[in-house]
Each structure stands twice: as C-alpha cells, then as structure tokens.
Scaffold this active site. Structure first.
Site, PDB file in Angstrom:
ATOM      1  N   SER A 149       4.803   2.388  -5.015  1.00  0.00           N
ATOM      2  CA  SER A 149       3.689   2.398  -4.002  1.00  0.00           C
ATOM      3  C   SER A 149       2.558   3.286  -4.801  1.00  0.00           C
ATOM      4  CB  SER A 149       3.810   3.404  -2.796  1.00  0.00           C
ATOM      5  OG  SER A 149       3.970   4.585  -3.335  1.00  0.00           O
ATOM      6  N   LYS A 150       1.389   2.803  -4.030  1.00  0.00           N
ATOM      7  CA  LYS A 150      -0.283   3.122  -4.598  1.00  0.00           C
ATOM      8  C   LYS A 150      -0.187   5.240  -5.062  1.00  0.00           C
ATOM      9  CE  LYS A 150      -4.393   1.930  -3.124  1.00  0.00           C
ATOM     10  NZ  LYS A 150      -4.139   0.623  -2.819  1.00  0.00           N
ATOM     11  N   ARG A 151       0.587   5.559  -4.530  1.00  0.00           N
ATOM     12  CA  ARG A 151       1.430   6.775  -4.975  1.00  0.00           C
ATOM     13  C   ARG A 151       1.058   7.536  -6.017  1.00  0.00           C
ATOM     14  NH1 ARG A 151       6.248  10.207  -3.718  1.00  0.00           N
ATOM     15  NH2 ARG A 151       6.713   7.868  -3.081  1.00  0.00           N
ATOM     16  N   HIS A 152       2.203   6.046  -6.573  1.00  0.00           N
ATOM     17  CA  HIS A 152       2.326   6.341  -7.919  1.00  0.00           C
ATOM     18  C   HIS A 152       1.797   6.174  -8.958  1.00  0.00           C
ATOM     19  CE1 HIS A 152       6.532   5.686  -6.175  1.00  0.00           C
ATOM     20  NE2 HIS A 152       6.687   7.288  -6.773  1.00  0.00           N
ATOM     21  N   GLY A 153       0.254   5.290  -8.834  1.00  0.00           N
ATOM     22  CA  GLY A 153      -0.213   4.450  -9.581  1.00  0.00           C
ATOM     23  C   GLY A 153      -0.681   2.840  -9.587  1.00  0.00           C
TER      24      GLY A 153
END
Ligand code: GLU
Length: 467
Positions: A240-244
């Site tokens: 997801s977005k929070r991973h990059g």
C-alpha cells in the site's frame, strides 16, 4: 503449438507494479518460447476507462520495454461477440434465462446467510420454463454450472488446485441490460485471441474456476494457467501507499531506470541460481514458469535501489544527461541551457558512480547549473575559512594557466600546488570543492573542475574571495 500470452489490464488510472510484473512475465514467457505476446485493454467499465487511463498503461509498458506483437485489443469493441457466445450457450441449453428480480436475489442471499450457507444463486430458474415469467420481464443469462464432481487446475505455478463444483454457482454471463459480465468477456476474448497461457495474479484463481465453466460449455480448448503470487510490502502486508511507490509512474518519478525495475521485479518472484543482474536477452533465455515461487514476494525497496545503482553505473552518459536535464528543468536557480548540459555530460562518469537513483543524480548535478554567488551548506562553510579563501586565491592563479584544462592536467596542478605550499591534497581539494559546489561531496575534484571549465571555476573561486 505457438505460445501466445497476453496482458489484460483494466485501465484504472495506474499501472500497479504487480500488474507490470505480470506483463513482464507474459512477455518473457512468450519470447522465451518463440511465441507471441498480446495486449488486451479490459475497458468494459466505460465510466472508469478513459483514454488517459489507457495511455498510462501504454506509456508504462513502453517505458519498461514490454512490446506487444500485435495491435492491442479493446474489450469494449467486442461486446457483440460476447453476446453472440452467450446466446449460443443459451440455444445449446448450456445456459438459461434467469428472470429473478433484484428483490428475489436479495432474499435469496439473506436466506442463505441466515442458514449459514455462502450466498449463492439457488438455481431458481435453472429448470423452469421461460414461459413462466411475466411477459416482457427482463432476464439475465446464467451458465448452467456442473454441480457434481470437482474442477482441477494444473497450475504452472501453484501446482494442482481443486475446487468442488458444488462451490460454483450458476453465474451470470449476460446481464439483463444485454452487457456481458467480466468473467464471460475474458473467456471469449482469450479463446478468440488463441491464448495458450494465461499468466496473471493469483487473486484471479477463483475466477479461473468460474471461467473454466464457459470453456467447458463451449467445448473450447482450455489454456494453461499460471497464477503468480502477489507482491506484498516489506512487512508482509498488502502493498500500500504507506510502503512506498506502487505504480510504474511513481517508480519512474522516484528515479528508477526501467531496466532496473524490470530486473528487480523479475528477480522478486523468480530465481535463477544466484544471478542478480540479468540483461533482457538473458532474461528471455532463462525465464520459465518453473522458477516462479509460490509464496508472496516482499517488496524490498532497498534492494531495488541497489539494483538501480548497478544499472545507473552502466547506463549511457547521454541518456542519463537527458534525464537529469529534464529533472532539473524548472528548478529554482538552476540554468538548464546547453552550457550546463555540457558540464553534466562531462561529469557524468563521476556523477553516476555516486548516485543510486536519477533523483539523486539530478540533485548531485544541480550545482553545475547554478550561478555565483552560490549558497553553501553548513559543512561547506566550515571549509571556507579566511585562510582557505586566501589559499584558493593563490590556487586560482595556478589553475589559470593549466593547459589543456582537463582532469589529468588539473590533478597534476593541484598536487604540485599542494606540495609547493606544504598542504595535504585534501586541504586543497575540500575548500575548492566547497567553493565550486556549495557542498562537500562531488565526484573527483579534478573531474569536477574540468567539467565546470576554467572561466566558471575562476568565477566561483573569485566569488568566495569577495565573500
Ligand atoms: N483485467 C484484469 C485485471 O486487470 C486481468 C484479467 C486477466 O488477466 O485475466 O486485473
């Protein structure tokens, strides 16, 4: 049999790397077997499918060097054909008209849930005669699923996968508004495109069991299937977005080279001994589905960055310079005219050794386009003591007469200067680097001085004299 694979993205506005990897695997598999790789845009959802979203896919694939062997097929143009097959099934008694109203379907679901059963269609119209329906009532076409026995897939990645047919209900293939369902369209298209191998994410595994019903009902040859494990985040959770970065465009913006991204994505789910870096030709030569692992891959951004750095060092200087100039365009205080370009190109062998991404490369090259007076970071300021500034004034006189003004001669002049004045080379090089770049890091000082050119070097030294 000629191998024919396909990539069949839905144009949703981005090209997710999981999909990009599926595209790469399909492409490599086809190439490895001397077959063809096709592209199908699954744009039946007319609301979400814009030209812009389609372009994102085309651009992303082109950037990654994944080229189809024929013009892309747009699923939306094939609706009549999808309908035709649905009606054929209807005529052959392999499908039937379902006149259920939305209320009836809702009730069916609620009852199933209340009884602790999965909410499946209960076959209400399977054996009823259409004449029992109110005249003119709308109907959907449902496939007559086989509820006995089981369906077995010999998946080329997952191995044998079985599902009891009792689990599969009579799914709709043609909606009451006459539009085909996704499952139906995929099968008709894969059949008509002569696809021999369907390679896609394992989130489609349940679809495969449903799609096989249509192959069987039509008496069509089934393709082989290969369901690829999904790409998860470094922590094992869904990416997801929070991973990059997740989409191809994001990776491009973050400064990854397409060949590095492809190499990384390939190695992420497929192994060939210890080989880490593989050229496209080697990838084609070595790739096969038996090397694809079954467990989800974990995206490792650090590893990707490492692979990218390896590719950066090998990349062509002109190409990198073009990219850097593009990234620098519009940056405040940075000239991006031909003089700067020349400097960037000249220093590129040194610059690319030190950067891991194109973003870093551009950041490290930006000083070449700045004008005096430069701004100096804290570390650079420390080097620019009054003594160092005086020393640089002397050094300027030595540099003024270096001929030709190239790295080798500059290096010799710096060494001679240091020796003459009893300095260590670093005592000369660091203040000089600070004065020229505004920082304390750059490629070799001789190459940096040469890239800036004599006039600019003297101007930058002059500016710290007056500062
Ligand atoms: N259009 C589907 C997707 O983007 C892929 C369908 C397929 O590969 O069969 O997920």
């Amino acid at each position: 049999m000629t191998v024919r694979t396909r990539f069949a993205p839905s144009p949703t506005g981005l090209l997710h790397i999981g999909n990009a990897r599926a595209a790469l695997f399909n492409f490599l598999y086809a190439r490895h077997h001397g077959g063809q790789f096709l592209l199908r845009i699954e744009d039946t959802d007319r609301e979400r499918s814009t030209q812009k979203a389609v372009d994102v896919i085309f651009d992303g694939l082109k950037w990654m060097g994944i080229t189809a062997d024929a013009e892309p097929v747009f699923q939306s143009t094939r609706v009549e054909r999808h309908k035709e097959v649905a009606l054929q099934l209807l005529e052959a008694g392999k499908a039937y008209k379902c006149f259920c109203t939305p209320e009836e379907l809702k009730q069916m679901r609620e009852q199933a849930m209340a009884e602790g059963r999965p909410p499946r269609y209960n076959g209400m119209w399977r054996d009823r005669d259409p004449s029992e329906a109110p005249p003119g009532a709308p109907y959907a076409v449902r496939i007559k699923a086989d509820h006995e026995g089981e369906t077995v897939i010999e998946d080329l990645v997952q191995g044998e996968v079985r599902v009891a047919n009792a689990e599969l209900d009579d799914m709709i293939i043609l909606r009451s508004d006459g539009t085909p369902t996704y499952q139906h369209a995929v099968v008709v298209d894969d059949h008509d495109m002569d696809i021999t191998h369907v390679i896609r994410g394992d989130d489609h595994l349940t679809n495969t069991f449903r799609q096989l019903m249509i192959y069987r009902a039509m008496g069509w040859d089934q393709p082989r299937f290969a369901h690829l494990p999904l790409i998860h985040g470094p922590d094992g959770a869904k990416l997801s977005k929070r991973h990059g970065a997740q989409s191809v465009v994001e990776f491009r913006d973050e400064g990854y080279l397409p060949e590095a991204l492809c190499n990384y994505l390939l190695r992420l789910g497929w192994g060939h001994g210890d080989a880490e870096i593989l050229s496209r030709d080697e990838q084609i030569r070595l790739f096969d589905l038996d090397g694809v692992g079954r467990s989800p891959s974990r995206m490792d951004y650090t590893k990707l960055t490492h692979v990218n750095a390896v590719y950066l060092r090998e990349a062509d200087d002109e190409r990198l310079t073009n990219d850097v100039m593009e990234r620098l365009t519009g940056r405040e205080g940075v000239d991006t005219g031909p003089v700067t370009r020349e400097r960037v190109l000249k220093l590129m062998p040194g610059l690319k050794e030190r950067a891991r991404t194109l973003v870093e490369l551009a950041d490290n090259a930006a000083f070449l386009g700045r004008q005096v007076p430069l701004t100096f970071d804290a570390k650079a300021q420390k080097h620019l003591t009054p003594e160092a500034r005086a020393m640089l004034g002397e050094l300027a006189r030595a540099l003024a007469v270096v001929e030709p003004f190239e790295a080798e001669q500059i290096d010799a002049a710096l060494r001679l200067f240091a020796e003459t004045y009893g300095h260590k080379l670093g005592q000369v090089a660091q203040p000089l680097r600070a004065a020229l770049t505004g920082t304390t890091t750059s490629p070799g000082i001789d190459a940096t001085v040469a890239a800036l050119g004599r006039d600019e070097v003297l101007a930058r030294i002059g500016a710290v004299q007056n500062g």
